[in-house]
Enzyme design. Sequence first.
Site, mmCIF file in Angstrom:
data_model
loop_
_atom_site.group_PDB
_atom_site.id
_atom_site.type_symbol
_atom_site.label_atom_id
_atom_site.label_comp_id
_atom_site.label_asym_id
_atom_site.label_seq_id
_atom_site.Cartn_x
_atom_site.Cartn_y
_atom_site.Cartn_z
ATOM 1 N N GLY A 86 0.382 6.500 1.249
ATOM 2 C CA GLY A 86 1.350 6.074 0.666
ATOM 3 C C GLY A 86 2.597 6.558 1.096
ATOM 4 N N GLY A 91 0.934 -1.090 0.166
ATOM 5 C CA GLY A 91 -0.074 -0.074 -0.042
ATOM 6 C C GLY A 91 0.992 1.295 0.007
ATOM 7 N N LYS A 113 9.314 1.776 0.936
ATOM 8 C CA LYS A 113 8.469 2.078 1.852
ATOM 9 C C LYS A 113 8.469 3.687 1.850
ATOM 10 C CE LYS A 113 7.594 1.134 6.784
ATOM 11 N NZ LYS A 113 8.049 0.552 7.992
ATOM 12 N N ASP A 159 1.246 -11.161 7.032
ATOM 13 C CA ASP A 159 2.111 -10.615 5.800
ATOM 14 C C ASP A 159 3.381 -10.019 6.116
ATOM 15 O OD1 ASP A 159 0.254 -8.659 7.499
ATOM 16 O OD2 ASP A 159 1.020 -7.217 6.137
ATOM 17 N N ASN A 160 3.875 -10.266 7.457
ATOM 18 C CA ASN A 160 5.243 -9.541 7.793
ATOM 19 C C ASN A 160 6.044 -10.797 7.947
ATOM 20 O OD1 ASN A 160 4.591 -6.799 7.792
ATOM 21 N ND2 ASN A 160 3.883 -6.703 9.827
ATOM 22 N N ARG A 192 5.656 -13.477 0.957
ATOM 23 C CA ARG A 192 5.247 -13.459 2.340
ATOM 24 C C ARG A 192 4.329 -14.787 2.721
ATOM 25 N NH1 ARG A 192 5.017 -7.513 3.360
ATOM 26 N NH2 ARG A 192 5.942 -6.732 1.398
#
Length: 484
Positions: free
Chosen positions: A132, A98, A119, A257-258, A192
Amino acid sequence: MRRGARDDRCATYRPDVRHTRLGNAFYDVVKAADFPQARLRFRNDDAAAQIGLDGLDDAAWVQHFARFEPLPDNLPEPLALRYHGHQFRVYNPDLGDGRGFLFAQMRDDQGRLMDLGTKGSGRTPWSRGGDGRLTLKGGVREILATEMLEALGVTTSRTLSLVETGEALQRGDEPSPTRSSVLVRLNHSNVRIGTFQRLLYQDKHEEMQRLVDYCIAEYWPAAGGVDGFLDAVTGAVARLGAEWFMAGFVHGVLNTDNITITGESFDYGPWRFLPVLDPQFTAAYFDHQGLYAFGRQPDTLLWNLARLAECLVPLCDIEALQAVLETYPARFEAALGERFLWRLGLRAKTAEDGYRLASQVFGAMTESRLAFAQTLHDLAGGGGAGRIAASPQAAGYDTPRWQEALAALRRCDRAAGASEPGLEALGAVPPTLLIDEVESLWAAIVRDDDWQPLAGKLDDVQRYGEALRQLATGAGVETPAGSR
């Protein structure tokens, strides 16, 4: 601020785009945000040398890692990766990159496939109403986390670059408006557990098999089949949990997801380091139930691995998958024993002996509530009488439980690196990153734009990491490769 390359780095840039072979159902082509400013704040030439990019001058660096001009023969456009995940054990099918994307892939100096991910690089189809962006404080915190974890022997992503981008961001957890940044990280994989969960949710078994085949080919070539793949991931994740434990690190957001299939620590949000050994210690202010508390991290990792195993059921016999998961507790204990010996520069006949020693020491640490980092620092080389007497917390070891633990440690053989010069190289006190220290480093930046305290801290951390690696020489336990 610049982190210099080590003399032994000699890699050449070798682009090798692989993720697109999975097909466009795994990602969305996106564009980076057009930032009003690009002020280079941190470049990690040591990490860049690992992939042959340390020769970039600052102007080219900014063009690639803030303006996102494609690297030669690499991805022509960034890819926002698709995935789902359990967030605090609630399933969320609306996840995905995202505020980041996959920017490039290449081989490192060990021949491994490596990713450059971002990031704070702008909105994507998966931003869910977010802007974002990444705050500058968030970027500074990620630098600190990755540098300290690498020094302490944790398999971690590496912060390659941080550029301040000149926007004023509104955040609920920081005084706002606050400064903005974009970060680039280097890691072995961005696949992931949540990548697999999305395919199970959508009942896409053929794509699941394609993803498994890709992961075996690129990351676990010795795995063989589906259960072998789960076995490899389970071993890597068990090792990561042990490394976090020995670092006294609390990730804070251990959602599926991490967790990558290579077992790398990455994506640092509300992380903390332990002041004292407290199993209930949490990092995230919003973790009201203590789900991801320090003492629950090993079990949480197993829970996440079980979610991966569920995804693989359509492709493999369920009993074989279950048998793999049942190996996790013993593998975690063995890894913890190995990491304990590595951290202290000791030798033991077996990892089980290391685990028994670790359990004895951790019991004394929990009871006495001595400072976590200082205690492990004091115990280096077996916690000799002179080293304990010189500690700022020497009086805390004068208990029956500590005397028993110290006697057990002193019966161990030292690693070759744990000679007196090796121990002296550690210094009197270890560098730490407790929350007040982190806030103080940030205060110097936000108040006076003074980056020197941060640079000094990173220098101290790097020196300590080099001393720890030397201390462990001959311990019979490898230094974690991570993304180094």
